[in-house]
Design a protein around this motif. Structure first.
Motif, PDB file in Angstrom:
ATOM      1  N   ILE A   1      25.209  53.282  49.764  1.00 39.01           N
ATOM      2  CA  ILE A   1      26.435  52.501  49.582  1.00 39.01           C
ATOM      3  C   ILE A   1      26.316  51.598  48.362  1.00 39.01           C
ATOM      4  CG2 ILE A   1      27.902  50.712  50.596  1.00 39.01           C
ATOM      5  CD1 ILE A   1      27.215  51.892  53.346  1.00 39.01           C
ATOM      6  N   ALA A   2      25.168  50.940  48.235  1.00 39.98           N
ATOM      7  CA  ALA A   2      24.958  50.057  47.089  1.00 39.98           C
ATOM      8  C   ALA A   2      24.979  50.846  45.782  1.00 39.98           C
ATOM      9  CB  ALA A   2      23.634  49.315  47.242  1.00 39.98           C
ATOM     10  N   LEU A   3      24.396  52.035  45.799  1.00 38.41           N
ATOM     11  CA  LEU A   3      24.390  52.884  44.604  1.00 38.41           C
ATOM     12  C   LEU A   3      25.806  53.268  44.200  1.00 38.41           C
ATOM     13  CD1 LEU A   3      22.842  54.755  42.543  1.00 38.41           C
ATOM     14  CD2 LEU A   3      23.100  56.552  44.274  1.00 38.41           C
ATOM     15  N   VAL A   4      26.575  53.743  45.153  1.00 40.71           N
ATOM     16  CA  VAL A   4      27.952  54.151  44.861  1.00 40.71           C
ATOM     17  C   VAL A   4      28.751  52.977  44.314  1.00 40.71           C
ATOM     18  CG1 VAL A   4      30.120  54.939  45.888  1.00 40.71           C
ATOM     19  CG2 VAL A   4      27.958  56.029  46.546  1.00 40.71           C
ATOM     20  N   ALA A   5      28.632  51.830  44.969  1.00 39.18           N
ATOM     21  CA  ALA A   5      29.380  50.650  44.536  1.00 39.18           C
ATOM     22  C   ALA A   5      29.005  50.233  43.122  1.00 39.18           C
ATOM     23  CB  ALA A   5      29.144  49.499  45.510  1.00 39.18           C
ATOM     24  N   SER A   6      27.739  50.385  42.768  1.00 37.21           N
ATOM     25  CA  SER A   6      27.284  49.976  41.434  1.00 37.21           C
ATOM     26  C   SER A   6      27.822  50.892  40.340  1.00 37.21           C
ATOM     27  CB  SER A   6      25.754  49.955  41.383  1.00 37.21           C
ATOM     28  OG  SER A   6      25.214  51.274  41.428  1.00 37.21           O
ATOM     29  N   GLU A   7      28.131  52.147  40.689  1.00 34.82           N
ATOM     30  CA  GLU A   7      28.587  53.117  39.691  1.00 34.82           C
ATOM     31  C   GLU A   7      30.107  53.194  39.584  1.00 34.82           C
ATOM     32  OE1 GLU A   7      26.868  56.948  40.357  1.00 34.82           O
ATOM     33  OE2 GLU A   7      24.813  56.273  40.034  1.00 34.82           O
ATOM     34  N   LEU A   8      30.809  52.646  40.550  1.00 35.98           N
ATOM     35  CA  LEU A   8      32.269  52.724  40.521  1.00 35.98           C
ATOM     36  C   LEU A   8      32.848  51.878  39.396  1.00 35.98           C
ATOM     37  CD1 LEU A   8      33.130  52.524  44.327  1.00 35.98           C
ATOM     38  CD2 LEU A   8      33.511  54.484  42.809  1.00 35.98           C
ATOM     39  N   ASP A   9      33.911  52.374  38.803  1.00 34.51           N
ATOM     40  CA  ASP A   9      34.640  51.622  37.783  1.00 34.51           C
ATOM     41  C   ASP A   9      35.608  50.680  38.505  1.00 34.51           C
ATOM     42  OD1 ASP A   9      36.773  50.899  35.911  1.00 34.51           O
ATOM     43  OD2 ASP A   9      35.794  52.305  34.544  1.00 34.51           O
ATOM     44  N   ARG A  10      35.303  49.395  38.481  1.00 37.10           N
ATOM     45  CA  ARG A  10      36.092  48.445  39.267  1.00 37.10           C
ATOM     46  C   ARG A  10      37.498  48.260  38.716  1.00 37.10           C
ATOM     47  NH1 ARG A  10      32.501  44.173  42.547  1.00 37.10           N
ATOM     48  NH2 ARG A  10      30.725  45.528  42.971  1.00 37.10           N
ATOM     49  N   GLU A  11      37.649  48.436  37.439  1.00 35.20           N
ATOM     50  CA  GLU A  11      38.999  48.370  36.872  1.00 35.20           C
ATOM     51  C   GLU A  11      39.862  49.495  37.432  1.00 35.20           C
ATOM     52  OE1 GLU A  11      41.262  48.674  32.519  1.00 35.20           O
ATOM     53  OE2 GLU A  11      39.082  48.429  32.602  1.00 35.20           O
ATOM     54  N   LEU A  12      39.276  50.680  37.554  1.00 31.14           N
ATOM     55  CA  LEU A  12      39.998  51.822  38.112  1.00 31.14           C
ATOM     56  C   LEU A  12      40.268  51.626  39.599  1.00 31.14           C
ATOM     57  CD1 LEU A  12      41.142  54.694  37.744  1.00 31.14           C
ATOM     58  CD2 LEU A  12      38.843  55.566  38.234  1.00 31.14           C
ATOM     59  N   ILE A  13      39.273  51.113  40.320  1.00 37.04           N
ATOM     60  CA  ILE A  13      39.448  50.829  41.748  1.00 37.04           C
ATOM     61  C   ILE A  13      40.644  49.911  41.966  1.00 37.04           C
ATOM     62  CG2 ILE A  13      38.441  49.574  43.696  1.00 37.04           C
ATOM     63  CD1 ILE A  13      37.201  52.257  43.483  1.00 37.04           C
ATOM     64  N   GLU A  14      40.734  48.876  41.146  1.00 31.91           N
ATOM     65  CA  GLU A  14      41.844  47.929  41.255  1.00 31.91           C
ATOM     66  C   GLU A  14      43.166  48.604  40.893  1.00 31.91           C
ATOM     67  OE1 GLU A  14      43.892  44.385  41.924  1.00 31.91           O
ATOM     68  OE2 GLU A  14      41.809  44.890  42.415  1.00 31.91           O
ATOM     69  N   LYS A  15      43.162  49.388  39.839  1.00 37.40           N
ATOM     70  CA  LYS A  15      44.385  50.041  39.379  1.00 37.40           C
ATOM     71  C   LYS A  15      44.940  50.998  40.425  1.00 37.40           C
ATOM     72  CE  LYS A  15      46.261  52.472  35.354  1.00 37.40           C
ATOM     73  NZ  LYS A  15      45.958  52.975  33.984  1.00 37.40           N
ATOM     74  N   LEU A  16      44.056  51.669  41.148  1.00 39.19           N
ATOM     75  CA  LEU A  16      44.482  52.644  42.154  1.00 39.19           C
ATOM     76  C   LEU A  16      44.719  52.011  43.527  1.00 39.19           C
ATOM     77  CD1 LEU A  16      42.166  55.678  41.268  1.00 39.19           C
ATOM     78  CD2 LEU A  16      44.537  55.277  40.569  1.00 39.19           C
ATOM     79  N   GLY A  17      44.494  50.710  43.633  1.00 39.86           N
ATOM     80  CA  GLY A  17      44.794  50.006  44.872  1.00 39.86           C
ATOM     81  C   GLY A  17      43.732  50.102  45.944  1.00 39.86           C
ATOM     82  N   TYR A  18      42.470  50.335  45.544  1.00 41.02           N
ATOM     83  CA  TYR A  18      41.405  50.521  46.524  1.00 41.02           C
ATOM     84  C   TYR A  18      40.506  49.296  46.719  1.00 41.02           C
ATOM     85  CZ  TYR A  18      42.202  55.556  47.034  1.00 41.02           C
ATOM     86  OH  TYR A  18      42.736  56.789  47.327  1.00 41.02           O
ATOM     87  N   THR A  19      40.762  48.204  46.013  1.00 37.97           N
ATOM     88  CA  THR A  19      39.869  47.047  46.116  1.00 37.97           C
ATOM     89  C   THR A  19      39.748  46.514  47.546  1.00 37.97           C
ATOM     90  OG1 THR A  19      40.248  46.414  43.808  1.00 37.97           O
ATOM     91  CG2 THR A  19      39.426  44.707  45.294  1.00 37.97           C
ATOM     92  N   PRO A  20      40.841  46.306  48.287  1.00 42.30           N
ATOM     93  CA  PRO A  20      40.691  45.811  49.666  1.00 42.30           C
ATOM     94  C   PRO A  20      39.851  46.739  50.542  1.00 42.30           C
ATOM     95  CG  PRO A  20      42.950  45.551  48.933  1.00 42.30           C
ATOM     96  CD  PRO A  20      42.268  46.388  47.896  1.00 42.30           C
ATOM     97  N   LEU A  21      40.030  48.042  50.395  1.00 42.32           N
ATOM     98  CA  LEU A  21      39.249  48.985  51.195  1.00 42.32           C
ATOM     99  C   LEU A  21      37.783  48.943  50.804  1.00 42.32           C
ATOM    100  CD1 LEU A  21      39.045  51.214  53.297  1.00 42.32           C
ATOM    101  CD2 LEU A  21      39.659  52.866  51.516  1.00 42.32           C
TER     102      LEU A  21
END
Length: 235
Positions: free
Chosen positions: A207-227
């Protein structure tokens, strides 16, 4: 319609075609699991895509990784990657169209890089409508209607149909004449998905690995930050 492998394109197709007067075409922009291309003015290929009737679908990255890994092991097509989940997350991913004998390949440094790169490409076009798979699963009738309204589709005169079983992998040439044609014999536990039970596949380190590699700007843009904050407390 476009999206990553296992992002829910077939589920979206089944909802739209079963409930509205339409035929969803997967490969109008090229391969439905490929990138939107960049065309120069002097290119031999023409860029005449009509985004008014186009959309892309995403699945949240943790869910997509599990679906992608299961597809890789069960179907053994289109992906080149390790067959052990922890190794799969940490290795490069090769994507190609196995239906083509001489298909070119797309290389990603990891499955998370695949999620980032593909969805960044789709989301970068301002007129490409975005649909989250999670919303389709939780509110199929509401989200499908919103999408149908955007696409200017007419509803069929029947009760709204939601597949009770897992949907089939389909392409533009398949003959789908009844609602049953869209479904396999495998049960789909919608409540299990909505309860994020796919997270059982990940260790804390995963989980920590996946989270570290995710593009947070994209996560926010696609509406996934709360999840993401719900799935990983340190996000």
């Amino acid at each position: 319609m476009m999206g990553c492998f296992r992002s829910g394109t077939n589920f979206a197709k089944s909802l739209l075609e079963s409930n509205y007067e339409c035929k969803i075409k997967n490969h109008v922009f090229g391969w439905k699991h490929g990138f939107l291309p960049i065309m120069s003015e002097d290119s031999n290929a023409e860029y005449k895509f009509i985004f008014d009737t186009a959309f892309f679908i995403t699945k949240n990255p943790f869910s997509l990784l599990v679906s992608l890994f299961n597809y890789h092991n069960e179907v053994q097509r289109n992906l080149i990657a390790p067959n052990v989940f922890s190794d799969f997350l940490r290795s490069k991913l090769i994507v190609h169209d196995q239906a083509q004998a001489n298909s070119v390949q797309l290389r990603f440094s990891s499955p998370v890089d695949y999620w980032n790169a593909m969805n960044w490409n789709y989301a970068s076009h301002k007129d490409f409508v975005h649909v989250r798979y999670e919303s389709l699963v939780e509110y199929p009738e509401v989200i499908t209607k919103k999408l149908a309204d955007k696409l200017d589709l007419s509803p069929k005169e029947a009760a709204f149909f939601v597949p009770e079983k897992k949907v089939k992998r389909t392409n533009d040439n398949d003959k789908l004449t009844s609602k049953e044609d869209y479904m396999t014999e495998q049960n789909f536990d919608r409540s299990a998905y909505m309860k994020n039970q796919y997270m059982k596949n990940f260790s804390a380190e995963d989980i920590a690995l996946v989270a570290s590699e995710l593009d947070r700007e994209l996560i926010e843009k696609l509406g996934y930050t709360p999840l993401m904050q719900e799935l990983y407390k340190d996000y």
